[in-house]
Design an enzyme around this catalytic site. Structure first.
Site, PDB file in Angstrom:
ATOM      1  N   TYR A  92      58.234 -29.456  -3.370  1.00 30.87           N
ATOM      2  CA  TYR A  92      58.793 -28.217  -2.852  1.00 30.87           C
ATOM      3  C   TYR A  92      58.888 -28.236  -1.331  1.00 30.87           C
ATOM      4  CZ  TYR A  92      59.608 -23.144  -2.670  1.00 30.87           C
ATOM      5  OH  TYR A  92      60.145 -21.898  -2.477  1.00 30.87           O
ATOM      6  N   SER A 186      54.378 -32.572  -8.094  1.00 30.21           N
ATOM      7  CA  SER A 186      54.509 -31.160  -7.803  1.00 30.21           C
ATOM      8  C   SER A 186      55.869 -30.656  -8.306  1.00 30.21           C
ATOM      9  CB  SER A 186      54.293 -30.899  -6.313  1.00 30.21           C
ATOM     10  OG  SER A 186      54.183 -29.521  -6.048  1.00 30.21           O
ATOM     11  N   GLN A 187      56.720 -30.107  -7.430  1.00 32.10           N
ATOM     12  CA  GLN A 187      58.057 -29.722  -7.878  1.00 32.10           C
ATOM     13  C   GLN A 187      58.771 -30.911  -8.508  1.00 32.10           C
ATOM     14  OE1 GLN A 187      61.392 -27.239  -5.703  1.00 32.10           O
ATOM     15  NE2 GLN A 187      61.502 -29.354  -5.013  1.00 32.10           N
ATOM     16  N   ASP A 272      42.971 -27.807  -7.837  1.00 24.09           N
ATOM     17  CA  ASP A 272      44.336 -27.542  -7.387  1.00 24.09           C
ATOM     18  C   ASP A 272      44.672 -26.057  -7.543  1.00 24.09           C
ATOM     19  OD1 ASP A 272      47.043 -27.512  -6.815  1.00 24.09           O
ATOM     20  OD2 ASP A 272      47.564 -29.133  -8.200  1.00 24.09           O
ATOM     21  N   HIS A 301      45.740 -30.280  -4.755  1.00 23.03           N
ATOM     22  CA  HIS A 301      47.132 -30.595  -5.058  1.00 23.03           C
ATOM     23  C   HIS A 301      47.537 -31.996  -4.605  1.00 23.03           C
ATOM     24  CE1 HIS A 301      50.955 -29.420  -6.593  1.00 23.03           C
ATOM     25  NE2 HIS A 301      51.576 -29.533  -5.436  1.00 23.03           N
TER      26      HIS A 301
END
Length: 320
Positions: A92, A186-187, A272, A301
């Site tokens: 992101y 992640s994204q 996370d 994360h």
């Protein structure tokens, strides 16, 4: 941050009931068909002379609505047979970055396509692809753009870009169609998971600390960005919750996981707060194909960080 979510033994059995629209498959089949009807051949630029150890080229391919999406295509320079291909999606706020930031997969013998992220690429790495679509009332960031309807929602466009990136890689005829893997963190992990649920014959899925999973839990469970953008919207748009979560159900990673059958490797950080462990396990535990999950008990994360790539390479090599 210390551990805040369910204990590991409960996470391993966490298989929540996540809302799924009745027309989920129709929605995505129509979306992809409409954009595939607009595709034109990809353009591939000249090799970067500063990177003679690989062949690194700018590539532009057709994404949502035929709009051109930037990427990097990086392949080995030695001419040996390729071991496969990896299509990678980024986290992101980031874009495709710079070509020299993405050399590992090519030096390991893979064709590597790094997809730019429309409308992002100014948070922590540079991007080159605009998102020309407007939206209704939104919180700064991408999570609420067009969220009033699944057809206008930003992530409908981005997931379509991600699926068509696989089409673009396959059209280059560098490897057999079933030798293309998808990967991201992640994204990027959430996008890779979506593609694994939408595109047939994916070789393998790598989804590190994936975002975009089990929205109703995530939005109510963490105060961290980017999920916080949705909470911030709902603090002001107080009557919009039903509409918002209905839209999000069309892009929830749990629903894509139910349809994905390629071998998958997930990872999760038990500290996370960005992508809470229970949201990752919700997707992994609904995953329809064979899957593994690497657990980092004392990480957030960042997950496995830079040390993770050798594990990913060995795992991908092991997939038929």
């Amino acid at each position: 941050m210390s551990r805040f979510d369910l204990p590991l033994h409960e996470l391993e059995g966490f298989r929540p009931d996540v809302r799924e629209p009745a027309d989920f498959d129709e929605f995505w089949a129509r979306t992809l068909a409409e954009s595939r009807a607009c595709t034109t051949p990809s353009s591939v630029g000249a090799a970067d002379p500063l990177l003679p150890g690989v062949v690194a080229r700018d590539v532009r391919f057709s994404g949502f609505g035929g709009e051109r999406i930037a990427g990097w295509l990086i392949t080995p320079a030695d001419g040996d047979p390729l071991r496969g291909a990896v299509v990678q999606y980024v986290g992101y706020g980031g874009g495709r970055g710079l070509a020299h930031e993405h050399l590992a997969w090519a030096t390991a013998g893979y064709a590597h396509l790094v997809m730019d992220t429309r409308g992002q690429g100014s948070g922590w790495s540079v991007g080159a692809t605009p998102d020309p679509w407007g939206a209704g009332p939104a919180v700064p960031g991408m999570m609420t753009r067009g969220i009033e309807d699944p057809h206008t929602y930003y992530y409908r466009r981005l997931i379509t870009d991600a699926a068509l990136a696989v089409d673009a890689m396959r059209a280059l005829d560098l490897v057999a169609p079933d030798r293309v893997a998808v990967a991201g963190g992640s994204q990027g992990g959430g996008l890779a998971l979506a593609v694994a649920g939408l595109v047939s014959d994916i070789r393998a899925l790598i989804a590190d600390v994936p975002f975009l999973c089990h929205f109703e839990r995530a939005v109510g469970y963490t105060d961290a960005a980017p999920y916080r953008e949705i909470r911030d919207l709902l603090r002001i748009q107080r009557e919009a919750a039903t509409t918002v979560f209905e839209t999000l159900s069309y892009i929830d990673g749990v629903n894509f996981a139910r349809r994905a059958t390629a071998p998958a490797l997930f990872s999760v950080g038990l500290e996370d707060v960005v992508c809470p462990p229970s949201t990752v396990y919700a997707a992994r535990n609904h995953y329809a194909g064979p899957s593994e999950v690497d657990v980092f008990p004392f990480n957030g994360h960042e997950g496995g960080g830079a040390e993770r790539w050798p594990r990913l390479a060995r795992w991908l090599d092991s997939q038929a």
